[in-house]
Design an enzyme around this catalytic site. Structure first.
Site, PDB file in Angstrom:
ATOM      1  N   GLY A  10      12.375   0.821 -27.064  1.00  0.00           N
ATOM      2  CA  GLY A  10      11.180   1.500 -26.340  1.00  0.00           C
ATOM      3  C   GLY A  10      10.702   0.787 -25.086  1.00  0.00           C
ATOM      4  O   GLY A  10      10.148  -0.241 -25.351  1.00  0.00           O
ATOM      5  N   THR A 120       5.007   2.087 -33.174  1.00  0.00           N
ATOM      6  CA  THR A 120       5.181   3.847 -33.138  1.00  0.00           C
ATOM      7  C   THR A 120       4.104   4.288 -34.321  1.00  0.00           C
ATOM      8  O   THR A 120       3.952   3.770 -35.345  1.00  0.00           O
ATOM      9  CB  THR A 120       6.435   4.020 -33.335  1.00  0.00           C
ATOM     10  OG1 THR A 120       7.406   3.542 -32.415  1.00  0.00           O
ATOM     11  CG2 THR A 120       6.536   5.430 -33.062  1.00  0.00           C
ATOM     12  N   HIS A 176      -4.251   2.478 -40.100  1.00  0.00           N
ATOM     13  CA  HIS A 176      -4.671   2.713 -38.683  1.00  0.00           C
ATOM     14  C   HIS A 176      -4.794   3.913 -38.446  1.00  0.00           C
ATOM     15  O   HIS A 176      -3.879   4.875 -38.069  1.00  0.00           O
ATOM     16  CB  HIS A 176      -3.357   2.172 -37.896  1.00  0.00           C
ATOM     17  CG  HIS A 176      -3.654   2.293 -36.243  1.00  0.00           C
ATOM     18  ND1 HIS A 176      -4.827   1.546 -35.973  1.00  0.00           N
ATOM     19  CD2 HIS A 176      -3.045   3.012 -35.375  1.00  0.00           C
ATOM     20  CE1 HIS A 176      -4.743   1.768 -34.347  1.00  0.00           C
ATOM     21  NE2 HIS A 176      -3.826   2.564 -34.330  1.00  0.00           N
TER      22      HIS A 176
END
Ligand code: A3D
Length: 320
Positions: A10, A120, A176
């Site tokens: 990425g 991600t 998270h």
């Protein structure tokens, strides 16, 4: 000795920042991978061209070919789609699960000895998926979230107390997301726990509660301001801290999304916990003792991640 190889899967906002930081810190040679034609190549060349002025020794390569990540020591995964305003991290689930399948298989085939850090979102579920698809040992696959959430908490606390951020330690556990658990009892200023600072009159419980909430909403606050995309400087810096701990065998005690079996009453599950990161990857999960209220918040957070992992399993059956 050859330089370590760092593969960044990425090459978007966070990926580019990771590459820049890794180069400036001379952590190793860097491969930027992305499916977007030209993006990884352009960013790698741009950063390489900053080398003479900055004075670093690191080679950078941009690619769309997984063969180029062969033998990587560290893989940091940001591939996928970030949040847009009004979008929750969980909305990203279906899109990014497919991406994790491709990335996990790419790592499995080309860099099976790497220490893998996932960024991600939705983070805890994507770490689980990346581990499943890559088949790497659990201690070599983890997620970055706790370091960032704790950094946000530390920043807000340093503003409240007007002290250096270096003297503020903070712990944020759990998934998270909105259910993350900032632990005030284990967060300190110069070693003094936050509840004691309330008693000492340095702040009030109301102000501390507001800081805890601002920490929970930290990602959304940045998304709301940027309007296109989500935070990238602090997330990249946080993941680099973890990669450096591994590459230099620093034995750092950092909160990460790690596989927990036995500690904190969990039986084989990925969630944010205190860990020790060294040359073995996640070398230890710290079995922190929680009081009744903290345990209830942690359990709620675990339940929310479990729901996402279950949803991933269902989507995965559709992908098979
Ligand atoms: P962005 O700038 O869009 O970069 C993502 C990159 O992934 C793009 O360049 C895409 O081309 C690329 N990509 C898409 N699919 C693939 C694929 N199959 N293989 C390789 N590359 C692909 O996003 P960003 O860098 O701002 O954020 C990346 C991720 O991090 C998002 O999922 C965010 O939600 C997440 N994020 C997590 C945190 C945490 O604290 C956990 C914080 C901030 C962002």
């Amino acid at each position: 000795m050859a330089r370590p190889k760092i593969a960044l899967i990425g090459a978007g906002q966070i990926g580019g920042t990771l590459a820049h930081l890794a180069a400036v810190k001379e952590l190793g040679d860097i491969v930027l991978f992305d499916i977007a034609e030209g993006t990884p190549q352009g960013k790698a060349l741009d950063i390489a061209e900053s080398g003479p002025a900055e004075g670093f020794d690191a080679q950078l390569k941009g690619t769309s070919d997984y063969a180029d990540i062969a033998g990587a020591d560290v893989c940091i995964v940001t591939a996928g789609v970030p949040r847009k305003p009004g979008m929750s991290r969980d909305d990203l689930l279906g899109i990014n699960l497919k991406v994790m399948k491709a990335v996990g298989e790419g790592i499995k085939a080309n860099a099976p000895d790497a220490f893998v850090i996932c960024i991600t979102n939705p983070l805890d579920a994507m770490v689980w998926a990346l581990r499943e698809y890559s088949g790497l040992p659990h201690e070599k696959v983890c997620g970055m979230a706790g370091v960032l959430d704790s950094a946000r908490f530390r920043h807000f606390l340093s503003l409240e107390f007007n002290v250096s951020m270096r003297d503020v330690t903070a712990f944020v556990l759990g998934g998270h997301g909105d259910t993350m658990v900032p632990l005030t009892r284990y967060s300190t200023v110069g070693g003094i726990p936050l509840p004691d600072l309330v008693s000492m009159g340095w702040t009030t419980q109301d102000k501390l509660d507001a800081i805890v909430q601002r920490t929970r909403d930290g990602g959304a606050e940045i998304v709301g301001l940027l309007k296109t995309g989500s935070a990238f400087y602090a997330p990249a810096t946080s993941a680099i801290e973890m990669a450096e701990a591994y590459l230099k065998d620093q034995k750092r005690l950092l909160p990460c999304a790690a596989y927990v079996k036995g500690a904190l009453g969990l039986d084989g599950f990925y969630v944010g916990v205190p860990t020790v990161i060294g040359a073995g990857g996640i070398e230890r999960v710290v079995d922190i003792k929680l009081n009744k209220d903290e345990q209830a918040m942690f359990d709620k957070s675990v339940a929310s991640v479990k729901g996402l992992v279950e949803a991933c399993r269902e989507i995965d059956q559709g992908l098979a």
